[in-house]
Scaffold this active site. Sequence first.
Site, PDB file in Angstrom:
ATOM      1  N   HIS A 396      -5.599  -3.541   3.430  1.00 53.52           N
ATOM      2  CA  HIS A 396      -5.629  -2.088   3.268  1.00 53.52           C
ATOM      3  C   HIS A 396      -4.370  -1.655   2.529  1.00 53.52           C
ATOM      4  O   HIS A 396      -3.341  -1.416   3.153  1.00 53.52           O
ATOM      5  CB  HIS A 396      -5.622  -1.389   4.638  1.00 53.52           C
ATOM      6  CG  HIS A 396      -6.918  -1.446   5.368  1.00 53.52           C
ATOM      7  ND1 HIS A 396      -7.056  -0.948   6.657  1.00 53.52           N
ATOM      8  CD2 HIS A 396      -8.139  -1.915   5.018  1.00 53.52           C
ATOM      9  CE1 HIS A 396      -8.312  -1.120   7.061  1.00 53.52           C
ATOM     10  NE2 HIS A 396      -8.989  -1.713   6.077  1.00 53.52           N
ATOM     11  N   GLU A 397      -4.411  -1.596   1.212  1.00 56.27           N
ATOM     12  CA  GLU A 397      -3.269  -1.000   0.496  1.00 56.27           C
ATOM     13  C   GLU A 397      -3.557   0.492   0.389  1.00 56.27           C
ATOM     14  O   GLU A 397      -4.599   0.890  -0.127  1.00 56.27           O
ATOM     15  CB  GLU A 397      -3.101  -1.642  -0.886  1.00 56.27           C
ATOM     16  CG  GLU A 397      -1.991  -1.028  -1.737  1.00 56.27           C
ATOM     17  CD  GLU A 397      -0.646  -0.936  -1.010  1.00 56.27           C
ATOM     18  OE1 GLU A 397      -0.071  -1.979  -0.681  1.00 56.27           O
ATOM     19  OE2 GLU A 397      -0.170   0.202  -0.751  1.00 56.27           O
ATOM     20  N   GLU A 489       8.149 -11.958  -2.580  1.00 54.72           N
ATOM     21  CA  GLU A 489       7.650 -11.288  -3.786  1.00 54.72           C
ATOM     22  C   GLU A 489       8.784 -10.887  -4.730  1.00 54.72           C
ATOM     23  O   GLU A 489       8.582 -10.788  -5.936  1.00 54.72           O
ATOM     24  CB  GLU A 489       6.799 -10.074  -3.402  1.00 54.72           C
ATOM     25  CG  GLU A 489       7.597  -8.982  -2.713  1.00 54.72           C
ATOM     26  CD  GLU A 489       6.715  -7.889  -2.105  1.00 54.72           C
ATOM     27  OE1 GLU A 489       5.590  -8.203  -1.695  1.00 54.72           O
ATOM     28  OE2 GLU A 489       7.166  -6.742  -2.024  1.00 54.72           O
TER      29      GLU A 489
HETATM   30  C1  NOJ Z   1       3.686  -4.749  -1.645  1.00 61.03           C
HETATM   31  C2  NOJ Z   1       3.482  -5.827  -0.644  1.00 61.03           C
HETATM   32  O1  NOJ Z   1       4.696  -6.206  -0.050  1.00 61.03           O
HETATM   33  C3  NOJ Z   1       2.811  -6.996  -1.320  1.00 61.03           C
HETATM   34  O2  NOJ Z   1       2.694  -8.077  -0.433  1.00 61.03           O
HETATM   35  C4  NOJ Z   1       1.481  -6.568  -1.850  1.00 61.03           C
HETATM   36  O3  NOJ Z   1       0.921  -7.616  -2.591  1.00 61.03           O
HETATM   37  C5  NOJ Z   1       1.608  -5.343  -2.750  1.00 61.03           C
HETATM   38  N1  NOJ Z   1       2.392  -4.331  -2.147  1.00 61.03           N
HETATM   39  C6  NOJ Z   1       0.244  -4.757  -3.063  1.00 61.03           C
HETATM   40  O4  NOJ Z   1      -0.348  -4.257  -1.908  1.00 61.03           O
HETATM   41 CA    CA Z   2       6.772  -4.741  -0.129  1.00 62.48          CA
END
Ligand code: NOJ
Ligand code: CA
Length: 686
Positions: A396-397, A489
Amino acid sequence: MRKLISIFIIAINLVSCNSKLPTDSLQINSPNNNLQLSFFLTENNTPAYTVIHKNNFIIDTSTIAIVLKNAPELKEKFSIIESNKNSFDETWEPIWGENKEIRNNYNELRVHLQEKTELKREFFIVFKIFNDGVGFRYEFPKQKHLNEVIILDEQTQFHLTGDHTAWWIPADFDSYEYHYTKSRVTEINAVDAGYEQRHDRHSNNLKAVNTPVTLKTDDGLYLSFHEANLTNYSGMTLAVKDDFILQSELVPALDGNTVKVQTPFITPWRTIQIAEKAGDLISSNLILNLNEPNVLENTSWIKPMKYNGVWWEIHIGKSSWDYGTGKHGANTANTKKYIDFAAKNNIHGVLVEGWNTGWKDWGDKTFSLTEPYPDFDIAEIVRYGKEKGVELIGHHETFGNVALYDSIVDSAFKYYSDLGIQNVKTGYAAGLLPQEFHHGQYMVNHYRKVVELAAKYHINVDVHEPIKATGIRRTYPNMMTQEGVKGMEYNAWGNGNPPDHTTIIPFTRCLGGPIDYTPGIFDIKFESEKKDQYVRSTLAKQLVLYVVLYSPLQMVADLPENYENIPAFQFIKDVPTDWDQTLVLNGEIGEFISIARKEKNTENWFVGSITNEEARELTISLDFLNEGKQYIAKVYSDADNTHWESKPTLYAVKEQEVSKNSELILSLAAGGGCAISIHLITKQNN
Ligand code: NOJ
Ligand code: CA
């Protein structure tokens, strides 16, 4: 004779220490008597406390005040109506975690205060003194002159006794995604330390930090300040004031009314962890013990596990979240590839990001959480995974659109639950709508509502861009893990995380709770995708992160093909995510750390050491193993020429027989690590 003299000196110290305190102060000790908390009223009858550790003040006179809207502040002219002391000792079992059993042992002082003025407003301060620190909170009963309460600020002080060394990140009302700075407390200043000034996000006070913030005194004592059970309140930052005072500043709300509550209400616990060794901060269970017990009746659906997924390939630019780009990662065939790999390698979940409509032009903030892109056959993927013992992990973004998420979250969880999906990663990766701060009361309540709703649907959550971890996982064990850190990331964009980052966060961010760091990158330089980006770590160190950075959901983050035919992958296959016991063997903040953990319900141990930029040798005693038993240790170490920058992927694996009497000398390369799995030799093996 020498003994007599030292007893005499201790006695003198005690007298000189305590002579600073009013004679009528209320005192309470930790169960082992190493800590003593005193409570008293100052000359103006302001509530105040001190903490002594083994005869030395570690918290000098620290006052407590609460600033209210449309009402006089709660600060002076109090009298003590009553005080009570209590002792508590229990052992409880978390549903999952770093240890099978947790002892909750403290002495409690409960002080009932009332104003001497006409309003006669009253509240309780409750102190819990553990062997490993102190927690205290304020409890407001229902009363005539305090009903609807708007708190503009809380001014809880922690009066330090020197200019200690601090590991800190700036007070940012929206984010914990920073590298830590080491400086003296008086040198804390976000701009001087080189942080980008974000007027929209930082507290106005550049001399303020997010918590947990960890300090070391010149005498070698470690202190960490944080909060526990952050519920229906606003997050606390700590501002540096004169005379080495840290003072709470709450994250504001959009309308200026920082916290809106109604009596009766209680504040979160303000916490001081105190340790003679840095590693003891990590062994401390103070934050969890200050949270309420599990409220979920049936927890059989809550399972720690490793997961992989369509994620790193997006971050390194190989594929994309968006369907319209022509390189959409979240398609059925690609997901099945990850499922196949997981099924073969003791990985039980596959996360897929970019599965749903709404990723076009990142940030237009509209999305659906029940409508897959046409190339993602979700029902078939779930079926395929189940057949192979691998669950699909939902995503869920919200792009920060909390208003929209609030309106669809129930149906979104129901949709997943109907499909049989039991784990969901959430995200709030942008400014919020409405324009609240991530860490204010509005969002604290939002994040909690999501966890509770997820529990109703038997769904576990992994929250990115979360509110800080304050031990809520004890009460809601479906609150599995969180980001709230510069995770892996950051190595795929920006300057990446420096080698010392992972030697700092176990002593800072991780004291709040599990961290979804997403370790396990083997293709350290990923030159075929983003030439300038790479992970500042050796391959062996990547293995150790599974032991050092605890998470019940632990990602195996690299692409399946990058693990093929790499013997070191065996460690990731073997390492579990749920433990009987955790021991911190050594560690200095920002330098190195070694942790040993015993796998839940087995005799297997997993041990790991990591270092910063400096190569070093560490000697590890295996005295935690069982007496009279022989074990095989498989040691995955940096090789002779390994270096995080020049030769990060060189490593060596060797096996040796070990027992309780063994000592291992581990050679860590610059930016490196050493991971060890230890298994009992059974008769069959013999
Ligand atoms: C930031 C999150 O930390 C990352 O894991 C995710 O891939 C991106 N947002 C997209 O939702
Ligand atoms: Ca993040």
